[in-house]
Motif scaffolding. Structure first.
Motif, mmCIF file in Angstrom:
data_model
loop_
_atom_site.group_PDB
_atom_site.id
_atom_site.type_symbol
_atom_site.label_atom_id
_atom_site.label_comp_id
_atom_site.label_asym_id
_atom_site.label_seq_id
_atom_site.Cartn_x
_atom_site.Cartn_y
_atom_site.Cartn_z
ATOM 1 N N LYS A 58 0.721 -1.223 -0.137
ATOM 2 C CA LYS A 58 -0.081 0.009 -0.016
ATOM 3 C C LYS A 58 0.932 1.041 0.029
ATOM 4 O O LYS A 58 0.448 2.368 -0.443
ATOM 5 C CB LYS A 58 -1.043 0.053 1.291
ATOM 6 N N GLU A 59 2.200 1.322 0.754
ATOM 7 C CA GLU A 59 2.988 2.299 0.548
ATOM 8 C C GLU A 59 3.371 2.665 -0.905
ATOM 9 O O GLU A 59 3.665 3.827 -1.129
ATOM 10 C CB GLU A 59 4.349 2.046 1.355
ATOM 11 N N SER B 13 1.377 2.622 -3.518
ATOM 12 C CA SER B 13 0.364 3.211 -4.123
ATOM 13 C C SER B 13 0.255 4.781 -3.755
ATOM 14 O O SER B 13 -0.230 5.744 -4.157
ATOM 15 C CB SER B 13 -0.871 2.449 -4.054
ATOM 16 N N SER B 14 0.841 5.064 -2.369
ATOM 17 C CA SER B 14 1.051 6.434 -1.893
ATOM 18 C C SER B 14 1.793 7.299 -2.495
ATOM 19 O O SER B 14 1.827 8.470 -2.260
ATOM 20 C CB SER B 14 1.299 6.194 -0.004
ATOM 21 N N SER C 242 0.418 10.435 -4.596
ATOM 22 C CA SER C 242 -0.288 11.876 -4.013
ATOM 23 C C SER C 242 1.058 12.634 -3.666
ATOM 24 O O SER C 242 1.117 13.803 -3.463
ATOM 25 C CB SER C 242 -0.976 11.447 -2.812
ATOM 26 N N ASN D 126 2.128 15.243 3.767
ATOM 27 C CA ASN D 126 1.522 13.901 2.876
ATOM 28 C C ASN D 126 2.293 12.794 4.143
ATOM 29 O O ASN D 126 3.017 12.901 4.541
ATOM 30 C CB ASN D 126 2.333 13.711 1.597
ATOM 31 N N LYS D 127 1.623 11.518 4.129
ATOM 32 C CA LYS D 127 1.733 10.441 4.844
ATOM 33 C C LYS D 127 3.419 9.818 4.868
ATOM 34 O O LYS D 127 3.645 9.225 5.527
ATOM 35 C CB LYS D 127 0.896 9.691 4.854
ATOM 36 N N ILE D 128 3.779 10.290 3.538
ATOM 37 C CA ILE D 128 5.155 9.557 3.424
ATOM 38 C C ILE D 128 6.327 10.786 3.879
ATOM 39 O O ILE D 128 7.359 10.496 3.685
ATOM 40 C CB ILE D 128 5.549 9.176 2.059
ATOM 41 N N SER E 162 -0.614 18.774 1.051
ATOM 42 C CA SER E 162 0.559 18.659 1.433
ATOM 43 C C SER E 162 0.938 20.095 1.787
ATOM 44 O O SER E 162 2.087 19.930 2.561
ATOM 45 C CB SER E 162 1.392 18.228 0.318
#
Length: 505
Positions: free
Chosen positions: A221-222, A224-225, A228, A297-299, A352
């Motif tokens: 899933k990481e 596909s992130s 964004s 963003n989450k990363i 972001s």
């Protein structure tokens, strides 16, 4: 009433395929040569409450700076700052990294790049490329007409001014990275460089010599992130996730998306940190090893270290390229009363970025006759990588007029690129310049330090470090020049951002 503006997001789309049989080489070519597709999205809204009230003049404010002409130019040697007033008592931040200017004598890269230092005109051109890239993501509709936007790919330009040193891998090796609040993905150059890597100060990272490196798989899933965070769809080769990011000036990085140990200090070590291991990279990154992404963003680094630092970080950008500042994560103790907070907003068109509610500007202690609706139309972000603050055209023209009137005793000279209010200070030992302050929701002032007022080509050409956008709907950007010497505190958990004077030299 909630603060809203209508807009259209033109988000970069890569032609890179997610076909697991696509070779890495084909992905490289695809990311570098194919143009972008753009898509429209629905109207977006800010988080937040009621806008601030109309501002009056501050009677207690001292209205001008008196600065020495010698202070306008950086010293040839490095002067290290020890002032850190973000918290009550020095050095109370949990984790503090030294910040240096990429092109200054405090940078370990300075000896290698003396012959290749960008000219002031080049700096402004590169800055404009970044601004156009950011604004292309917010093609707002103003009075029923659409703003004209460039067709750049990827995210905002990754060529910021300021760098920090972090440790990567096991055993740890130190790398100097540009830090950027306008980017999410952290990446460094990695061996083997498939086709090309630019020159950097430190040896290029070799993941095969680190016991803690691992690839992220295509079906994770990481992976596909990434879309964004980079604006491009991830690719896949031999079941390994492949990222590609291209910036507004056509700088780029392409490589494997992996996990590695990140070391900020001896007591702040993060295992399995997600980052880009760049196999093909080129652009205006100087001799740094890559980029540290501080977006939302989450990363991003901020999200990946949230459990330890609670989404709180701060920095102070030095006043000249020959002095130092800091980048800190988390805090111990109480934040200084010198720091005043305003709400940190979110725009759903591009969450972001860090949004603020700019409501007023003062010059020489007097509020300018600018309606708050002028700033509401465009919206405002704060960005560590943009140099010159960009304002709505009406706001800038009013600022310029007031500033010129108060500076009428000094001779004006020809513009530099986008900067049209320039002076010749030849023969002066000191000059008296009006103070400038920006006001945010709740009446919170950000008093610009004297070092943040001018962009200096030489003493004979010293220019007001603000510029106007071409369209009223273009996003306003608070640049790093105006943030110099301020404590700037991002408190993501509490949705607020703070400013305090005298954070570093």
């Amino acid at each position: 009433m909630a603060n809203t503006f209508m807009g259209r997001r033109e988000k970069a789309r890569s032609m890179a395929t997610t076909n697991p049989f696509l070779s890495l080489g084909v992905l490289f070519s695809t990311l570098l040569i194919l143009s972008l597709l753009f898509c429209s999205e629905n109207a977006s809204a800010y988080e937040g409450g009621v806008r601030g009230e109309t501002m009056e003049s501050d009677p207690h404010q001292q209205h001008s700076h008196v600065i020495k002409i010698s202070d306008l130019l950086p010293a040839p040697v490095c002067s290290t700052s020890t002032s850190t007033s973000t918290h009550e008592g020095n050095n109370n931040a949990q984790t503090m990294l030294k910040v240096v200017h990429k092109h200054g004598p405090c940078s370990k890269h300075s000896s290698k790049q003396k012959a290749k230092l960008p000219t002031p005109t080049q700096i402004l051109l590169e800055d404009q490329s970044r601004v156009e890239m950011i604004q292309s993501r917010f093609a707002n509709q103003v009075h029923g007409s659409k703003a004209t936007t460039p067709t750049h790919s990827g995210r905002s330009l990754g060529t910021g001014n300021y760098i920090v040193t972090v440790g990567i891998g096991s055993p740890k090796r130190d790398f100097s990275l540009i830090f950027d609040t306008g980017s999410d993905l952290t990446w460094i150059q990695c061996e083997p460089c498939v086709a090309h890597c630019y020159k950097q100060q430190e040896p290029i990272f070799n993941p095969s010599k680190s016991s803690s490196y691992s690839n992220i798989t295509c079906n994770a899933k990481e992976c596909s992130s990434l879309k964004s965070a980079t604006g491009n769809s991830p690719g896949c080769t031999s079941s390994t996730c492949v990222y590609g990011i291209q910036y507004g000036d056509q700088s780029y990085s392409v490589g494997y998306f992996g996990r590695e140990t990140l070391t900020l200090t001896s007591s702040d070590v993060f295992n399995k940190f997600m980052f880009g291991c760049g196999q093909r990279n080129d652009g205006l990154f100087g001799y740094t090893a890559g980029l540290l992404g501080l977006g939302r963003n989450k990363i991003s680094l901020i999200s990946q270290t949230y459990q330890k630092y609670g989404g709180l970080f701060s920095y102070c950008l030095p006043s000249t390229s020959s002095s130092t500042g800091y980048l800190a994560f988390g805090y111990q103790g109480k934040i200084s009363s010198n720091v005043k907070f305003t709400p940190l907003l979110v725009n759903t068109a591009d969450p972001s970025f860090y949004f603020l509610d700019l409501i007023a500007i003062s010059v020489g202690g007097k509020k300018l006759p600018i309606s708050a609706s002028v700033f509401a139309t465009s919206g405002t972000i704060i960005d560590s990588g943009t140099v010159i603050t960009r304002l709505p055209p009406t706001a800038y023209s009013t600022l310029r007029s007031s500033f010129r009137k108060l500076m009428s005793s000094y001779p004006m000279v020809s513009p530099i690129s986008i900067l049209d209010t320039c002076y010749n200070f030849t023969g002066y030992k000191t000059v008296k310049i009006p103070k400038i302050a920006l006001y945010f929701r709740g009446g919170i002032p950000m008093d610009i330090d004297s070092s943040g007022v001018f962009f200096v080509r030489n003493i004979a050409q010293v220019c007001l470090a603000f510029a106007g956008n071409s369209d009223a709907g273009d996003i306003a950007i608070l640049g790093n020049k105006q943030q110099q010497r301020l404590d700037v505190i991002y408190d993501v958990a509490k949705k607020r951002i703070g400013f305090g004077l005298g954070g570093c030299s």
